[in-house]
Design a protein around this motif. Sequence first.
Motif, short mmCIF file in Angstrom:
data_model
loop_
_atom_site.label_atom_id
_atom_site.label_comp_id
_atom_site.label_asym_id
_atom_site.label_seq_id
_atom_site.Cartn_x
_atom_site.Cartn_y
_atom_site.Cartn_z
N MET A 1 0.81 -1.31 0.01
CA MET A 1 -0.07 -0.05 0.05
C MET A 1 0.72 1.44 0.04
O MET A 1 1.75 1.57 0.99
CB MET A 1 -1.04 -0.15 1.31
CG MET A 1 -1.75 1.12 1.51
SD MET A 1 -2.89 1.72 0.11
CE MET A 1 -3.38 3.19 0.48
N THR B 1 -3.49 -16.75 -6.10
CA THR B 1 -3.69 -15.72 -6.91
C THR B 1 -3.70 -15.95 -8.47
O THR B 1 -2.97 -17.02 -8.82
CB THR B 1 -3.02 -14.61 -6.75
OG1 THR B 1 -1.64 -14.79 -6.95
CG2 THR B 1 -2.93 -14.10 -5.26
N TYR C 1 2.66 -6.91 -9.93
CA TYR C 1 1.99 -6.14 -9.12
C TYR C 1 2.60 -4.84 -9.04
O TYR C 1 2.43 -4.15 -7.93
CB TYR C 1 2.02 -6.37 -7.46
CG TYR C 1 1.25 -7.82 -7.25
CD1 TYR C 1 -0.21 -7.85 -7.34
CD2 TYR C 1 1.80 -9.10 -7.73
CE1 TYR C 1 -0.88 -9.16 -7.25
CE2 TYR C 1 1.15 -10.27 -7.49
CZ TYR C 1 -0.03 -10.43 -7.42
OH TYR C 1 -0.96 -11.53 -7.45
N THR D 1 0.47 -4.41 -4.92
CA THR D 1 -0.96 -5.08 -4.57
C THR D 1 -1.94 -4.38 -5.59
O THR D 1 -1.57 -3.62 -6.57
CB THR D 1 -1.65 -4.01 -3.16
OG1 THR D 1 -2.60 -4.41 -2.98
CG2 THR D 1 -1.61 -2.64 -3.33
N ARG D 2 -3.11 -5.05 -5.68
CA ARG D 2 -4.05 -4.94 -6.64
C ARG D 2 -5.24 -4.49 -6.09
O ARG D 2 -6.50 -4.27 -6.40
CB ARG D 2 -4.20 -5.93 -7.68
CG ARG D 2 -3.25 -6.26 -8.39
CD ARG D 2 -3.47 -7.32 -9.63
NE ARG D 2 -4.59 -7.31 -10.21
CZ ARG D 2 -4.87 -6.60 -11.62
NH1 ARG D 2 -3.70 -6.12 -12.05
NH2 ARG D 2 -5.75 -6.61 -12.18
N ASP D 3 -5.37 -4.68 -4.77
CA ASP D 3 -6.54 -4.53 -3.85
C ASP D 3 -6.55 -3.00 -3.32
O ASP D 3 -6.41 -2.69 -2.16
CB ASP D 3 -6.48 -5.32 -2.47
CG ASP D 3 -6.34 -6.97 -2.76
OD1 ASP D 3 -7.14 -7.41 -3.98
OD2 ASP D 3 -5.63 -7.43 -2.25
#
Length: 759
Positions: A1, A101, A663, A673-675
Amino acid sequence: MPKKEDLPLTSGPAGGWGSLRSIVRITRESHPSLGTLDTLRRQNKPRGFMCSSCAWPKPANYKPFEFCENGAKATLWENTNDRCTPEFWEDHTVSDLLAWTDHELECTGRLTAPMKYDPATDRYVAIDWDTAFAEIGAALQPLPREDVVFYSSGHAGLEASYLWALMARAYGNNNLPQSSNMCHETTSVGLKKVIGSSVGTVIWEDLDKTDCYFFFGQNPGTNSPRFLHPLKEAKERGAKIVTFNPVREQGLISFVDPQNPKAMLTGEEITISDQYHQLKGGTDIAAILGLCKAVIEADDAAQAEGRKAVIDWPFIEKHTHDFDRFIQFARDTSWDAVTTECGLTEQALRDAAQVYMEAERVIGVYGMGLTQQSHGAWNIGMLVNLLLLRGNIGRPGAGCCPVRGHSNVQGQRTVGIAEKAKLIPMDKLRELFDFEPPQKDGTHVVDAAQGVIDGRIKATLCLGGNLMRALPDTERLERSWRDQELTVMISTKLNRSHLYPGKAAYILPCLARSEIDEQATGNQTITIEDSFSMIHGSIGHRAPASPDLKSELAITAAIAKAATAPNPKLRWDEWTGDYGLVRNLIEATYPDDFRDYNTRMHRPGGFWRGNPAHDRVWKTESGRAEFTVPGKLNALDFEDAPGRYRLLTMRSNDQFNTTIYGYSDRFRGIEGTRDVLLMNAEDMADAGLSHGDTVALESDAGDGVARRLGGLSVIEFKLPRGTVGSYYPECNVLVQMGHGDELSKTPASKAVPVRIVKG
């Protein structure tokens, strides 16, 4: 993040060292085999292989390295030394892999042998090819014909695609949905309605002659980086570029040419867009109408003052229909209505219109930002309206340019992969193959998916792709997919769709485009069609990843032989041995498009199959190009409401369609991240959210179905108010099946109604 202070307002330029570093990273992670550099040297060149990534054209005057970052990644990814052998399944069950994933599944490497699912052990086990084909044929023969779907992604060449379509029709249906159903089917339907052509009108030479590009909802930096070179050349000769997009995409802001040593040494950037307008998501209709209003008002003023007309009246009168209705609509719609809807000022729209009016030759470029809307066809109609006003279709340096997302996705439609019977020359098939082709329309991919959910579809065969991951309503599909009697996937690598096997399920591994396809008459050439309707030959030179791989055409022919009734004119074995025979069949079926096919297929730059609209021949009901009036000023099928946001699904810099290379979305400053949920700072404040908060998105479709995607970190991002962004395909879980363009049924993934839930 990423930390808030680490996020740039605009990231570094497209191309440049960032592109090279990304390729180096993928090289390390994908473990490519020796000789991959030689493979890249042959990419997108005559007598080489055509990139399996996007559908951008392959120029006759090619560069030493005729590939982009995306193309290099695709080739490195396919030419990995990692292997997913039958032994892999000794340590992994299908249930275990559900926690992996998408990236981790791909990293297992190339599939090496045909596999069949064993429900007793929850594993795939090796099976020999002959047994697999016999069992698939035996499973298909007793099924009701309308209950079987033959899906194809955009990867397979024209030859395999033609036989795939022929197999379905010989089997007894037109159930031939394709990946374009999920992206550019709106183009096929929308453009066909207004100009009589289902594809774009520009050719490569137009790029050298244009003096202006208008971009709508297309992102070349991530989706078609090779487009950046013609854009750079256009800017160097003084052309203007105007962009409309809710998101500031770096590829349309600045670019460093990685093939220019001076630019690489100095970091010399070229500014791409002269104007960049961040309109509200789903409001291109209003913005384009504003441009048209400005043109009409300028023409009114010019005529009143006795100056040269701004509108191309001779073109309007000779080549168009229903202009009076459109111009009245433009006059009747107030500037206040336009600006309120799209969120841009009147002056911004007038400034953009001024660039349009000063340009003699304009190309209108668009992508899925226009097509993946509930009224995407209206979007396309409005863009065509703008181009028609000044005769910018059907002359050099001008035209309509939809940018297709997958290599040969357009070509597969050209050679018969289509669910609509009226699009197919059934009389030719009847004459060539002595059987009665089915006349009933087949199923669209969205209808097929709903059929799986409802239990109507009993079998799905996939020529490439990762269909379950690409479709809307992911969770509902996952609960139903296993209930099918048969699932068959022709694949190069493991993906999430393999983890939902039907009662009988097979994974059939195929060759990559860069690999030698040795058949009875030697190494075979396949052909593909690019976004500009050019046909190119492609021939592999690498040793296959496994001696047990078969080509997509060979697999298709073998399934067809096992599943269809014997017919002496369906010579599946002969066609497998010599793909030139299949090209002869394509030429016989589509003689206008494929004249002298085998002779011309290796022509540098490809050969053009033609386009009537390019020559101002309009295959519409009126025989003219159609002006259209949209039903409203946005392309949405829902209204704004307190707490409701328009979710825009996006690709990262590190993916191609459902393939996740890693990522790193360096253009947006997002790493690891992709979230994430990208959100306007004022919207964050109103919602009581801070950068880094964890939230969930919930569907606000109002159909009573609970759809939720959790664990998303909020990231402050420059977006219009009310528009939020997150990644595809993860967000497909939020997209309602059937929420799409009313004409094409293409899912409206660029405007999904959602609510944000804290925690």
